[in-house]
Design a protein around this motif. Sequence first.
Motif, short mmCIF file in Angstrom:
data_model
loop_
_atom_site.label_atom_id
_atom_site.label_comp_id
_atom_site.label_asym_id
_atom_site.label_seq_id
_atom_site.Cartn_x
_atom_site.Cartn_y
_atom_site.Cartn_z
N PRO A 110 0.84 -1.21 0.00
CA PRO A 110 0.00 0.00 0.00
C PRO A 110 0.87 1.25 0.00
O PRO A 110 2.00 1.24 0.51
CB PRO A 110 -0.80 -0.13 1.30
CG PRO A 110 -0.76 -1.58 1.64
CD PRO A 110 0.56 -2.09 1.15
N SER A 111 0.35 2.33 -0.54
CA SER A 111 1.14 3.56 -0.69
C SER A 111 1.63 4.10 0.65
O SER A 111 2.70 4.72 0.73
CB SER A 111 0.32 4.63 -1.42
OG SER A 111 -0.88 4.92 -0.71
N ARG A 161 5.49 10.79 -4.40
CA ARG A 161 4.88 9.46 -4.33
C ARG A 161 5.97 8.41 -4.19
O ARG A 161 7.12 8.63 -4.59
CB ARG A 161 4.05 9.15 -5.60
CG ARG A 161 2.72 9.84 -5.66
CD ARG A 161 1.81 9.16 -6.69
NE ARG A 161 2.42 9.10 -8.01
CZ ARG A 161 2.19 10.01 -8.98
NH1 ARG A 161 1.42 11.04 -8.73
NH2 ARG A 161 2.77 9.88 -10.15
N ASN A 162 5.59 7.27 -3.64
CA ASN A 162 6.50 6.13 -3.53
C ASN A 162 5.74 4.86 -3.90
O ASN A 162 4.64 4.63 -3.40
CB ASN A 162 7.04 5.99 -2.10
CG ASN A 162 7.94 7.15 -1.73
OD1 ASN A 162 9.10 7.19 -2.10
ND2 ASN A 162 7.41 8.12 -0.99
N LEU A 210 11.87 0.00 -4.98
CA LEU A 210 11.24 1.29 -4.72
C LEU A 210 11.34 2.19 -5.94
O LEU A 210 12.42 2.34 -6.52
CB LEU A 210 11.92 1.97 -3.53
CG LEU A 210 11.52 3.43 -3.24
CD1 LEU A 210 10.12 3.50 -2.69
CD2 LEU A 210 12.53 4.07 -2.28
N ALA A 211 10.22 2.79 -6.32
CA ALA A 211 10.20 3.90 -7.27
C ALA A 211 9.86 5.14 -6.48
O ALA A 211 8.74 5.28 -5.98
CB ALA A 211 9.18 3.65 -8.38
N THR A 219 7.46 15.17 -13.29
CA THR A 219 7.91 14.34 -12.17
C THR A 219 9.22 13.66 -12.55
O THR A 219 9.52 13.45 -13.72
CB THR A 219 6.88 13.26 -11.79
OG1 THR A 219 6.62 12.43 -12.93
CG2 THR A 219 5.59 13.87 -11.27
N VAL A 220 9.98 13.33 -11.52
CA VAL A 220 11.24 12.60 -11.68
C VAL A 220 11.16 11.33 -10.86
O VAL A 220 10.80 11.38 -9.67
CB VAL A 220 12.45 13.45 -11.22
CG1 VAL A 220 13.74 12.64 -11.34
CG2 VAL A 220 12.53 14.73 -12.04
N VAL A 221 11.45 10.19 -11.46
CA VAL A 221 11.38 8.90 -10.79
C VAL A 221 12.79 8.37 -10.55
O VAL A 221 13.60 8.28 -11.48
CB VAL A 221 10.58 7.88 -11.62
CG1 VAL A 221 10.50 6.54 -10.87
CG2 VAL A 221 9.18 8.41 -11.91
#
Length: 206
Positions: A25-26, A43-44, A64-65, A75-77
């Motif tokens: 879950p987030s 966000r993760n 992990l992202a 956004t940057v991942v």
Amino acid sequence: MWRVRRSIRTYRENPAWHHYQKKAPSEWVRQFGVPGHPFGSYRNHSRHVLEGEIRGYPTTLFHLAAVRKGGRYGTVVNTYSVAVLKLPVAFPDTSVSVGRLVYRLREEPLPPQAGTPVHLPPGRRPRMSKCSVDPAFAELVITENVIRMTAEAKAGWRLHGHHMIGWITERRPYEKIVGLAEAMTTILGEFPASVWTGNTGGWPRG
């Protein structure tokens, strides 16, 4: 990528690893201090969560992202392989990392609730990122040998309460993440006995 898939299949079937979750879950990562390295501030996404034990430490491995706002596309991942060790004592929030692993996160190494981080003098090449909320504690544990071991592992690690969180770049097979966790236990073995026996009630934080 096929090595990652094969590794997931192999470890899922290994009885020594007692729990696997394809997608967490987030909110799951918040227990590890978010935002703070190596997590994103926006966000993760945590996938392939595997739980077991390494060298006596309860251990969690996952991919992990970490997402932050910014960049050309909004956004940057940043992608990492992460190992988390559960510790018998709570240490002051402290972080050490090879600099190139964390510079794209564009955020403080420690979560805001840890208090104001104190950035320690830079390490030798490769460039290292180091900080702590307790400089006296950091002086005891962030020795030249610990810095060297972290650099050789091409990794970063952070202490957050009863957790030691370690990361390496990209999505790696579990074998590589286990190697990271083993390197983390070796680093913990470098900590002086006084920090283990003198803070059973928890160190003051921030």
